[in-house]
Design an enzyme around this catalytic site. Sequence first.
Site, short mmCIF file in Angstrom:
data_model
loop_
_atom_site.label_atom_id
_atom_site.label_comp_id
_atom_site.label_asym_id
_atom_site.label_seq_id
_atom_site.Cartn_x
_atom_site.Cartn_y
_atom_site.Cartn_z
N HIS A 124 10.92 24.05 66.21
CA HIS A 124 10.06 24.04 64.99
C HIS A 124 8.98 23.82 65.59
CE1 HIS A 124 10.81 21.02 67.83
NE2 HIS A 124 9.17 20.32 67.65
N HIS A 162 2.51 26.19 67.80
CA HIS A 162 3.36 26.79 68.87
C HIS A 162 5.04 26.17 67.99
CE1 HIS A 162 2.24 22.81 70.84
NE2 HIS A 162 3.39 22.69 71.40
P1 2AM Z 1 6.44 19.69 69.27
O1 2AM Z 1 7.56 20.76 70.26
O2 2AM Z 1 7.67 19.18 69.16
O3 2AM Z 1 5.58 19.84 69.88
C1 2AM Z 1 3.91 18.83 74.79
O4 2AM Z 1 3.64 17.55 74.57
C2 2AM Z 1 4.22 19.81 73.90
O5 2AM Z 1 5.70 19.58 74.24
C3 2AM Z 1 4.56 19.57 72.31
O6 2AM Z 1 4.57 19.85 71.83
C4 2AM Z 1 5.93 19.09 71.93
O7 2AM Z 1 6.45 18.53 71.34
C5 2AM Z 1 6.11 19.31 73.65
N1 2AM Z 1 7.29 18.18 74.58
C6 2AM Z 1 7.03 17.23 74.43
N2 2AM Z 1 7.69 16.14 75.52
C7 2AM Z 1 8.87 16.60 75.03
C8 2AM Z 1 10.52 16.39 75.53
N3 2AM Z 1 10.73 15.14 75.97
N4 2AM Z 1 11.01 17.07 75.19
C9 2AM Z 1 10.90 18.15 74.39
N5 2AM Z 1 9.21 18.98 74.43
C10 2AM Z 1 8.71 18.46 74.37
#
Ligand code: 2AM
Length: 224
Positions: free
Chosen positions: A155, A69
């Site tokens: 991304h 996603h």
């Molecule tokens: P991603 O978007 O880079 O993949 C669940 O943990 C999702 O939320 C993951 O897809 C993760 O990274 C995103 N995520 C986790 N912590 C986050 C943060 N502090 N800020 C933005 N996205 C985050």
Amino acid sequence: LQPKEAELPLFFGWFLLSEVEEKIKCSTMEFLKTLDTMEAFKKHLSEFTGEAEKEVDLEQYFQTKTPLHCTSKFCDYGKAEGSKEYAEQQVVKDACDGASELAVVGLMVTPRTFGARVLLTPEQLQLWPPGVDKEGVPASALPSIEALPTGSRAHVTLGCAAGVEAVQTGLDLLEVLALKQAEHQPAAEAELDAGTLSYLGEGRWYLELQEAIVCDATFSSFSE
Ligand code: 2AM
């Protein structure tokens, strides 16, 4: 009795359809295989392994977490700032469960993360919270990040090295895009069938795809 507040999810985002997920996994694995066997990559292996001469199998190195996603807003069940305001926006409510197409325009590999850069459309950018690009960015890197267009952080995390959290992918991508935007030439470039590969130092590689990979997706919320 207090009225129960609507529960907030872990995050909102665009989720690749499962058949698309398979397709993208195959083509991105192909890229890892190509990179892995390139002499230019082997020259910089120690940036991945910490030791010269040691081999690395990139397909094993990165652990994939599905569903694939593109996160639009990380809410952490309401603990993250601005979550409630985001979820309550009409544009977000209207978009939920709707179909969308994500354009993957580049692939990035660093010693920490493997990710696909997504170029959001103006419509998709309405679901991209202002200021989210720079969340968690170190102060020293802010000026170069702020010079990038809104949505540059968008991304799909394709994989993380052992012990690395997915949130790192967006930070790595911003760093790579800022380096690419800077005046100096990338350290190395190679023309591959899929596009132009740049080496940006410290184990950071970016493949600008010649043709975007368009992925069917659904916008929705996600909770574990
Ligand atoms: P991603 O978007 O880079 O993949 C669940 O943990 C999702 O939320 C993951 O897809 C993760 O990274 C995103 N995520 C986790 N912590 C986050 C943060 N502090 N800020 C933005 N996205 C985050």
